[in-house]
Enzyme design. Sequence first.
Site, PDB file in Angstrom:
ATOM      1  N   TRP A 104      56.131 -13.009  12.920  1.00  0.00           N
ATOM      2  CA  TRP A 104      56.401 -11.591  12.656  1.00  0.00           C
ATOM      3  C   TRP A 104      55.734 -10.645  13.642  1.00  0.00           C
ATOM      4  CZ3 TRP A 104      51.538 -10.003  12.439  1.00  0.00           C
ATOM      5  CH2 TRP A 104      50.590 -10.931  12.039  1.00  0.00           C
ATOM      6  N   GLY A 153      53.940 -19.655  16.257  1.00  0.00           N
ATOM      7  CA  GLY A 153      53.260 -19.387  15.000  1.00  0.00           C
ATOM      8  C   GLY A 153      51.903 -20.040  14.964  1.00  0.00           C
ATOM      9  N   SER A 154      51.492 -20.400  13.755  1.00  0.00           N
ATOM     10  CA  SER A 154      50.147 -20.940  13.547  1.00  0.00           C
ATOM     11  C   SER A 154      50.106 -22.440  13.843  1.00  0.00           C
ATOM     12  CB  SER A 154      49.751 -20.714  12.092  1.00  0.00           C
ATOM     13  OG  SER A 154      50.633 -21.450  11.263  1.00  0.00           O
ATOM     14  N   GLU A 162      54.431 -22.584  20.604  1.00  0.00           N
ATOM     15  CA  GLU A 162      53.603 -21.470  21.098  1.00  0.00           C
ATOM     16  C   GLU A 162      52.703 -21.079  19.939  1.00  0.00           C
ATOM     17  OE1 GLU A 162      53.585 -20.175  24.037  1.00  0.00           O
ATOM     18  OE2 GLU A 162      55.480 -20.747  24.963  1.00  0.00           O
ATOM     19  N   LEU A 163      51.427 -21.464  20.012  1.00  0.00           N
ATOM     20  CA  LEU A 163      50.566 -21.286  18.833  1.00  0.00           C
ATOM     21  C   LEU A 163      49.475 -20.247  19.091  1.00  0.00           C
ATOM     22  CD1 LEU A 163      50.444 -25.069  17.854  1.00  0.00           C
ATOM     23  CD2 LEU A 163      52.124 -23.335  17.206  1.00  0.00           C
ATOM     24  N   CYS A 208      48.800 -13.101  19.951  1.00  0.00           N
ATOM     25  CA  CYS A 208      48.242 -14.434  20.233  1.00  0.00           C
ATOM     26  C   CYS A 208      47.330 -14.375  21.451  1.00  0.00           C
ATOM     27  CB  CYS A 208      49.363 -15.437  20.428  1.00  0.00           C
ATOM     28  SG  CYS A 208      50.587 -14.890  21.623  1.00  0.00           S
ATOM     29  N   GLU A 262      40.656 -18.302  15.198  1.00  0.00           N
ATOM     30  CA  GLU A 262      41.370 -17.114  15.679  1.00  0.00           C
ATOM     31  C   GLU A 262      41.307 -16.053  14.582  1.00  0.00           C
ATOM     32  OE1 GLU A 262      45.712 -17.293  15.606  1.00  0.00           O
ATOM     33  OE2 GLU A 262      45.765 -16.189  17.489  1.00  0.00           O
TER      34      GLU A 262
HETATM   35  P1  NAP Z   1      53.085 -19.177  10.703  1.00  0.00           P
HETATM   36  O1  NAP Z   1      52.587 -19.024   9.318  1.00  0.00           O
HETATM   37  O2  NAP Z   1      53.002 -20.513  11.337  1.00  0.00           O
HETATM   38  O3  NAP Z   1      54.590 -18.645  10.708  1.00  0.00           O
HETATM   39  C1  NAP Z   1      55.380 -18.653  11.870  1.00  0.00           C
HETATM   40  C2  NAP Z   1      56.799 -19.052  11.479  1.00  0.00           C
HETATM   41  O4  NAP Z   1      56.782 -20.407  11.042  1.00  0.00           O
HETATM   42  C3  NAP Z   1      57.354 -18.253  10.313  1.00  0.00           C
HETATM   43  O5  NAP Z   1      58.748 -18.088  10.482  1.00  0.00           O
HETATM   44  C4  NAP Z   1      57.065 -19.154   9.127  1.00  0.00           C
HETATM   45  O6  NAP Z   1      57.907 -18.898   8.019  1.00  0.00           O
HETATM   46  C5  NAP Z   1      57.359 -20.495   9.747  1.00  0.00           C
HETATM   47  N1  NAP Z   1      56.736 -21.653   9.120  1.00  0.00           N
HETATM   48  C6  NAP Z   1      55.442 -21.820   8.771  1.00  0.00           C
HETATM   49  N2  NAP Z   1      55.250 -23.061   8.263  1.00  0.00           N
HETATM   50  C7  NAP Z   1      56.449 -23.683   8.304  1.00  0.00           C
HETATM   51  C8  NAP Z   1      56.895 -24.983   7.910  1.00  0.00           C
HETATM   52  N3  NAP Z   1      56.075 -25.890   7.381  1.00  0.00           N
HETATM   53  N4  NAP Z   1      58.203 -25.282   8.082  1.00  0.00           N
HETATM   54  C9  NAP Z   1      59.042 -24.384   8.618  1.00  0.00           C
HETATM   55  N5  NAP Z   1      58.691 -23.154   8.999  1.00  0.00           N
HETATM   56  C10 NAP Z   1      57.400 -22.793   8.858  1.00  0.00           C
HETATM   57  O7  NAP Z   1      52.366 -18.176  11.693  1.00  0.00           O
HETATM   58  P2  NAP Z   1      51.848 -16.724  11.380  1.00  0.00           P
HETATM   59  O8  NAP Z   1      50.447 -16.868  10.902  1.00  0.00           O
HETATM   60  O9  NAP Z   1      52.789 -15.953  10.572  1.00  0.00           O
HETATM   61  O10 NAP Z   1      51.891 -16.133  12.868  1.00  0.00           O
HETATM   62  C11 NAP Z   1      50.777 -15.787  13.588  1.00  0.00           C
HETATM   63  C12 NAP Z   1      50.363 -16.931  14.493  1.00  0.00           C
HETATM   64  O11 NAP Z   1      51.303 -17.033  15.548  1.00  0.00           O
HETATM   65  C13 NAP Z   1      49.020 -16.659  15.153  1.00  0.00           C
HETATM   66  O12 NAP Z   1      48.252 -17.818  15.162  1.00  0.00           O
HETATM   67  C14 NAP Z   1      49.421 -16.282  16.563  1.00  0.00           C
HETATM   68  O13 NAP Z   1      48.418 -16.483  17.507  1.00  0.00           O
HETATM   69  C15 NAP Z   1      50.602 -17.151  16.789  1.00  0.00           C
HETATM   70  N6  NAP Z   1      51.425 -16.627  17.888  1.00  0.00           N
HETATM   71  C16 NAP Z   1      51.520 -17.367  19.032  1.00  0.00           C
HETATM   72  C17 NAP Z   1      52.257 -16.873  20.116  1.00  0.00           C
HETATM   73  C18 NAP Z   1      52.399 -17.653  21.386  1.00  0.00           C
HETATM   74  O14 NAP Z   1      53.308 -17.361  22.165  1.00  0.00           O
HETATM   75  N7  NAP Z   1      51.560 -18.640  21.669  1.00  0.00           N
HETATM   76  C19 NAP Z   1      52.897 -15.646  20.009  1.00  0.00           C
HETATM   77  C20 NAP Z   1      52.741 -14.924  18.837  1.00  0.00           C
HETATM   78  C21 NAP Z   1      52.021 -15.442  17.776  1.00  0.00           C
HETATM   79  P3  NAP Z   1      57.432 -17.949   6.796  1.00  0.00           P
HETATM   80  O15 NAP Z   1      57.249 -16.585   7.330  1.00  0.00           O
HETATM   81  O16 NAP Z   1      58.584 -18.042   5.854  1.00  0.00           O
HETATM   82  O17 NAP Z   1      56.171 -18.543   6.252  1.00  0.00           O
END
Ligand code: NAP
Length: 456
Positions: free
Chosen positions: A130, A206-207, A228-229, A262, A359
């Site tokens: 998001w 994501g995470s 990309e985490l 991130c 983080e």
């Molecule tokens: P997240 O919880 O992993 O969510 C990211 C996406 O993954 C969401 O669409 C989420 O859906 C989905 N998701 C999570 N677990 C899943 C599973 N088991 N199966 C299928 N889909 C799943 O991450 P967040 O905490 O919202 O995002 C922030 C993280 O993203 C931070 O750690 C940030 O550093 C990282 N990030 C990295 C980059 C990069 O380019 N390296 C860029 C931006 C952000 P739901 O929303 O429905 O849970």
Amino acid sequence: MAYKTTYPFTGEVLKEYDNATDAELEQALETGHQLYQTWRNSPVAERAQDLQKIADLMKDRKEDLAKAMTYDMGKLLTEAQGEVDLCIGIVEYYAKNGEKFMESVPLESPAGRAYYAKQSTGVIVAVEPWNFPLYQVVRVFAPNFIVGNPMILKHASICATSAQKFADLTLDAGAPKGALTNLFISYDQVSKAIHDPRVAGVCLTGSERGGAAVAREAGAALKKSTLELGGNDAFIVLDDADFDEVKKVSPGARLYNAGQVCTSSKRFIVMADKYDDFVENLKDAFSKAKIGDPMDPETVVAPLSSKSAQEKLQKQVDSAIAGGATLVYGNEPINGEGFFFQPTILTNISKDNPVYNQEMFGPVAVVYKVDSEQEAIDLANDSSYGLGNTIFSSNREHAQAVAEKIETGMSFINSGWTSLPELPFGGVKNSGYGRELSELGFDAFVNQHLVFEPNN
Ligand code: NAP
């Protein structure tokens, strides 16, 4: 209903969405697969033209796209407008360079004539977060559109409106049905899609938790994945840095997007003789940063994306302080309904502090004092993450030499983090694998098809 828009400035639920059914998922897979078959045999130039039409419509709908992001996850409207501009740049970059990137590559071999053709591989599942609702999607959608890989999007449940608006825009711009299908699907349905034979790969931003879960499914299904985490990026101030510039850049490197980037600078590493001055400057800037309405152009610090993000960050800051960190500034509750977090500065984080290797996704800066360059490098590398990194030095060779000693995917010299269409984006260690953007990102889901004819 999991998918909804809750405005982080007021806490009000503005819109809710029904989850997709299995039949809708099946329909999306089949439509995507049919399009893949068509695209395999159609000229890249046609897709490049279609992609440019998408960029043109994004220009017309800039305000609408930007406002949707602000309502979904609370970012400043000014930052959301900047995000749309960046995304238009990315779409135009691939529209312009796509044909060149798809050209076959000749190979030198004494054994015969060889080249590899670049070809599409099938439907790609994109799982996106998001924090940049449009940018995260565009940086995988635009290259795959040129390659000829249709995309099924599972966006974060809190930015459903932004996701749907962009998918609708692609259709309104004339892109074929199936080029980008946004689905409000569950984690189980994501797994189901990954295992489907019509799907060729999955990309997730994501995470670590989400990344590991999706990569596990991809591994079990023998599908390619890119991740990309998160990151815990260092911002290293070397002894020959232009300190006025450091003072100007450092607060924004942490506060942009309310610290939810991130590649935000999260760990500031400063030589002992400049440390007090650095902390004082950061404190001054954080105390003056206006917190408030994300639609107000004067606001600097927007609310966090959700109540749970606010609660998670609070727990981390509490545990850091309980673990011995010094609170230099911030950590006061902000009145009102919004999911705000006051910009906060922590120092004296020891190696055994619970947040040392975590983080913190919000406006919390950690500052470290070091006595030597080697200590700065060792500290920067003492992390399970390796996404980005900033080096300040007025000597370019010096900065580059230090940058190359950091175990990370990206280094920025004399600037905070940045992202541009032509620069590859991605990390090492627990920050993931693979690259997005640039020609490297273009190749992520390309079949490099060798064609070889041996000498007689
Ligand atoms: P997240 O919880 O992993 O969510 C990211 C996406 O993954 C969401 O669409 C989420 O859906 C989905 N998701 C999570 N677990 C899943 C599973 N088991 N199966 C299928 N889909 C799943 O991450 P967040 O905490 O919202 O995002 C922030 C993280 O993203 C931070 O750690 C940030 O550093 C990282 N990030 C990295 C980059 C990069 O380019 N390296 C860029 C931006 C952000 P739901 O929303 O429905 O849970």
